[in-house]
Design a protein around this motif. Sequence first.
Motif, short mmCIF file in Angstrom:
data_model
loop_
_atom_site.label_atom_id
_atom_site.label_comp_id
_atom_site.label_asym_id
_atom_site.label_seq_id
_atom_site.Cartn_x
_atom_site.Cartn_y
_atom_site.Cartn_z
N VAL A 74 0.85 -1.19 0.00
CA VAL A 74 0.00 0.00 0.00
C VAL A 74 0.89 1.24 0.00
O VAL A 74 1.99 1.23 0.56
CB VAL A 74 -0.94 0.01 1.21
CG1 VAL A 74 -1.89 -1.18 1.15
CG2 VAL A 74 -0.16 0.00 2.52
N PRO A 75 0.42 2.34 -0.61
CA PRO A 75 1.25 3.54 -0.72
C PRO A 75 1.07 4.53 0.41
O PRO A 75 1.47 5.70 0.29
CB PRO A 75 0.78 4.15 -2.05
CG PRO A 75 -0.68 3.80 -2.10
CD PRO A 75 -0.80 2.44 -1.43
N TRP A 76 0.47 4.11 1.50
CA TRP A 76 0.19 5.03 2.59
C TRP A 76 0.76 4.53 3.91
O TRP A 76 1.14 3.37 4.03
CB TRP A 76 -1.32 5.30 2.72
CG TRP A 76 -2.22 4.10 2.57
CD1 TRP A 76 -2.90 3.73 1.45
CD2 TRP A 76 -2.54 3.12 3.56
NE1 TRP A 76 -3.63 2.58 1.67
CE2 TRP A 76 -3.43 2.19 2.96
CE3 TRP A 76 -2.16 2.93 4.89
CZ2 TRP A 76 -3.94 1.08 3.65
CZ3 TRP A 76 -2.68 1.84 5.59
CH2 TRP A 76 -3.55 0.93 4.97
N ASP B 26 -1.00 8.65 7.03
CA ASP B 26 -2.16 8.99 6.20
C ASP B 26 -3.46 8.51 6.84
O ASP B 26 -4.51 9.13 6.69
CB ASP B 26 -2.01 8.35 4.81
CG ASP B 26 -0.74 8.80 4.11
OD1 ASP B 26 -0.67 9.98 3.72
OD2 ASP B 26 0.18 7.98 3.96
N GLU C 63 -9.02 8.90 8.13
CA GLU C 63 -8.00 9.70 7.48
C GLU C 63 -7.41 10.66 8.51
O GLU C 63 -8.13 11.22 9.32
CB GLU C 63 -8.58 10.49 6.31
CG GLU C 63 -9.01 9.62 5.14
CD GLU C 63 -9.56 10.45 3.99
OE1 GLU C 63 -9.76 11.67 4.18
OE2 GLU C 63 -9.83 9.88 2.92
N MET D 118 -5.48 5.12 -1.30
CA MET D 118 -4.67 6.27 -0.89
C MET D 118 -5.59 7.45 -0.61
O MET D 118 -6.42 7.80 -1.45
CB MET D 118 -3.67 6.64 -1.99
CG MET D 118 -2.73 7.77 -1.61
SD MET D 118 -1.57 7.26 -0.31
CE MET D 118 -0.90 8.85 0.20
#
Length: 205
Positions: A48-50, A120, A153, A203
């Motif tokens: 995952v990019p977060w 994030d 978030e 994301m």
Amino acid sequence: MILDRRALILSSLATAGLAGCADIVGPPEPPKLYRLSPRFAAVPGPSVPWALSVLRPETAGSFETERLVLTRPPSGLDFYANTAWSDRTPNLIQTALVEAFEASGRIAQVARDSDGIRADYLLNTDLRDFEARYDQGEGAPLAVIRLAVRLMETRGRRIVGTAVFAKEVRASANTVDAVVAAHTEAFSGLAADLVPWVLKAPMPK
């Protein structure tokens, strides 16, 4: 006055005798400590990019303790004698959750909220059950763990998902060692459901 002096002498001797008995008995034995050491597996899928920050679980006062909790319906809550977890239960859960995400192999940045990473997402949990439940008299109890989860978030604190995860594992015997092993197995199974659920999050915008 003579009677008063005799009473004082007898009182002093009695006090000294009690102090001597306390020295003979000594301080109570420290509780035997247990660790929660679940086994976690990798989770298939891309990274995952977060980044994720795992908050310390909220909980009722009965679980805000190092003691091993047991319940005996309908009489209620109690604790195992002379035993304790290696830390307060919410701290154990927080640490174990971080380790579960690390073991997944799909997230590079995950830490406790106290570590101060720029996350994030925030994982907020409510520990609702973490107990040995004696539902069969003096037979082997059930290890019961239940977590209510909110994924938010970081920016704006918008909630992107809520769920409740629960596991029950019957201990192999009515012993503390078996109860700890059942808690370990139950949390391993709970994490196997919870971690992939969180990793589905996109994301944040």
